[in-house]
Design an enzyme around this catalytic site. Structure first.
Site, PDB file in Angstrom:
ATOM      1  N   HIS A 156       0.973  -1.218   0.037  1.00 52.30           N
ATOM      2  CA  HIS A 156      -0.057   0.017  -0.165  1.00 52.30           C
ATOM      3  C   HIS A 156       0.815   1.124   0.061  1.00 52.30           C
ATOM      4  O   HIS A 156       1.754   1.511   0.894  1.00 52.30           O
ATOM      5  CB  HIS A 156      -0.931   0.117   1.126  1.00 52.30           C
ATOM      6  CG  HIS A 156      -2.046   1.067   1.264  1.00 52.30           C
ATOM      7  ND1 HIS A 156      -3.007   1.244   0.582  1.00 52.30           N
ATOM      8  CD2 HIS A 156      -1.859   2.325   1.562  1.00 52.30           C
ATOM      9  CE1 HIS A 156      -3.540   2.209   0.802  1.00 52.30           C
ATOM     10  NE2 HIS A 156      -2.786   3.174   1.373  1.00 52.30           N
ATOM     11  N   CYS A 157       0.637   1.976  -1.005  1.00 53.33           N
ATOM     12  CA  CYS A 157       1.507   3.488  -1.156  1.00 53.33           C
ATOM     13  C   CYS A 157       0.918   4.373  -0.738  1.00 53.33           C
ATOM     14  O   CYS A 157      -0.189   4.905  -1.397  1.00 53.33           O
ATOM     15  CB  CYS A 157       1.953   3.476  -2.677  1.00 53.33           C
ATOM     16  SG  CYS A 157       3.349   4.812  -2.982  1.00 53.33           S
ATOM     17  N   VAL A 158       1.351   5.291   0.344  1.00 56.89           N
ATOM     18  CA  VAL A 158       0.737   6.598   0.771  1.00 56.89           C
ATOM     19  C   VAL A 158       0.936   7.513  -0.329  1.00 56.89           C
ATOM     20  O   VAL A 158      -0.032   8.492  -0.417  1.00 56.89           O
ATOM     21  CB  VAL A 158       1.180   7.158   2.215  1.00 56.89           C
ATOM     22  CG1 VAL A 158       0.737   5.797   3.278  1.00 56.89           C
ATOM     23  CG2 VAL A 158       2.647   7.147   1.970  1.00 56.89           C
ATOM     24  N   TRP A 159       1.969   7.486  -1.130  1.00 52.17           N
ATOM     25  CA  TRP A 159       2.157   8.587  -2.103  1.00 52.17           C
ATOM     26  C   TRP A 159       1.020   8.482  -3.213  1.00 52.17           C
ATOM     27  O   TRP A 159       0.603   9.582  -3.725  1.00 52.17           O
ATOM     28  CB  TRP A 159       3.409   8.313  -2.859  1.00 52.17           C
ATOM     29  CG  TRP A 159       4.703   8.610  -1.900  1.00 52.17           C
ATOM     30  CD1 TRP A 159       5.193   7.854  -1.054  1.00 52.17           C
ATOM     31  CD2 TRP A 159       5.207  10.149  -1.682  1.00 52.17           C
ATOM     32  NE1 TRP A 159       6.419   8.444  -0.509  1.00 52.17           N
ATOM     33  CE2 TRP A 159       6.408   9.699  -0.947  1.00 52.17           C
ATOM     34  CE3 TRP A 159       4.683  11.164  -2.346  1.00 52.17           C
ATOM     35  CZ2 TRP A 159       7.043  10.527  -0.466  1.00 52.17           C
ATOM     36  CZ3 TRP A 159       5.799  12.271  -1.775  1.00 52.17           C
ATOM     37  CH2 TRP A 159       6.831  12.068  -0.689  1.00 52.17           C
ATOM     38  N   ASN A 162      -3.426   4.495  -2.565  1.00 60.83           N
ATOM     39  CA  ASN A 162      -3.910   3.330  -3.324  1.00 60.83           C
ATOM     40  C   ASN A 162      -2.940   2.172  -3.049  1.00 60.83           C
ATOM     41  O   ASN A 162      -1.831   2.340  -2.862  1.00 60.83           O
ATOM     42  CB  ASN A 162      -4.081   3.447  -4.601  1.00 60.83           C
ATOM     43  CG  ASN A 162      -4.947   2.640  -5.421  1.00 60.83           C
ATOM     44  OD1 ASN A 162      -5.487   1.902  -4.638  1.00 60.83           O
ATOM     45  ND2 ASN A 162      -5.256   2.681  -6.676  1.00 60.83           N
TER      46      ASN A 162
END
Length: 309
Positions: A156-159, A162
């Protein structure tokens, strides 16, 4: 003991909720860095050089840098928002595995999290997510931040606010690729101005433009170095047909069943159509003929070898 377990679950819930809220801020941060960089490169440095013909470089070189800068920026933003707005892959409703009784389909990964479903408790090969209350396809993992199972979940990528999974992993890799190229170009383009800060000569420009140029150089240098590390890591993951989660979990696994060779591993992520390899999209033909792109079916090495013979 019960109290501590309750507190831990509450803390994890608050942490996941915080990550969801942080994601929107991270998108604004990305756009902010892009804006500062655009101002420093186009409006402050190379735009005036192209118009007036005066500066460190000649107008032709400035034009080449500006054209390359805008091309990479378009591909970077296209890839970025493709990751943001593309569903990484959800398990279809009422999905059930197509098991072959003559073949061992046991997934060696994360055996502790695979609970057998109530309806299939006698079959240890069936993976079941207790949180989603549904069966799990191969290479599927549950994301605590998104609150659902994601097909071929990488992380899971906070950048990008998504998950990175089966349907947007290619877009994420292209985002890293174009980000590295763009930040490297900006770092080299602004290097003369950065060196000038430490010289004894007079530097043209207002304090605001000088500060923006300085920040743009530092930001892009930092992003170029950090993204390079991530890019090298994910290239090695693609070469071995694995994900970040799987690479961590298969440390004790001597052979990785989904490693089909570098060429086929690459095609499982980027497709067979070479014209689409460097753009965040798939051809219709690839989507039809490659079930692996949908994240539900992944041929193993033993299956391909049996088909060849």
């Amino acid at each position: 003991m019960y109290r501590s377990g309750t507190v831990m679950a509450w803390n994890v819930f608050r942490f996941c909720t915080a990550l969801r809220g942080l994601g929107s801020i991270m998108i604004l941060l990305v756009l902010g860095v892009v804006g500062v960089t655009y101002y420093a490169v186009v409006l402050t440095s190379y735009g005036p050089t192209l118009i007036s013909g005066s500066g460190i470089l000649d107008p032709l070189t400035a034009l080449a840098i500006l054209v390359l800068f805008h091309c990479l920026l378009v591909m970077l933003l296209w890839s970025y928002f493709s990751v943001v707005f593309t569903d990484p892959g959800s398990v279809p409703p009422n999905w059930k595995p197509d098991l072959d009784e003559e073949r061992d389909d046991t997934d060696p990964l994360t055996a502790s999290e695979f609970g057998a479903s109530p309806a299939d408790s006698t079959n240890p090969r069936v993976r079941f997510c207790k949180k989603c209350n549904q069966l799990k396809p191969p290479r599927c993992h549950h994301c605590s931040v998104c609150g659902r199972c994601v097909l071929k979940m990488d992380h899971h990528c906070v950048w990008v606010v998504n998950c990175v999974g089966a349907l947007n992993y290619k877009y994420f890799l292209l985002f890293l690729f174009y980000t590295f190229l763009e930040t490297t170009l900006v770092t080299l383009a602004l290097l003369p101005q950065f060196i000038a800060f430490f010289s004894d000569g007079e530097i043209p420009g207002t304090p605001g433009t000088l500060a923006t140029t300085f920040l743009a150089f530092v930001f892009n240098l930092a992003f170029a170095l950090s993204v390079l590390g991530f890019l090298i890591m994910h290239i090695s993951l693609v070469a071995g047909n694995t994900t970040t989660i799987e690479a961590y979990e298969k440390k004790t696994t001597p052979k990785w069943r989904y490693d089909l060779g570098r060429k086929r591993n690459f095609e499982q992520v980027f497709g067979l159509d070479k014209q689409y390899w460097f753009i965040p999209s798939y051809s219709e033909e690839d989507l039809r003929r490659m079930p692996a792109l949908h994240g539900l079916e992944y041929p193993s090495k033993s299956e391909l070898e049996s088909q060849e013979f």
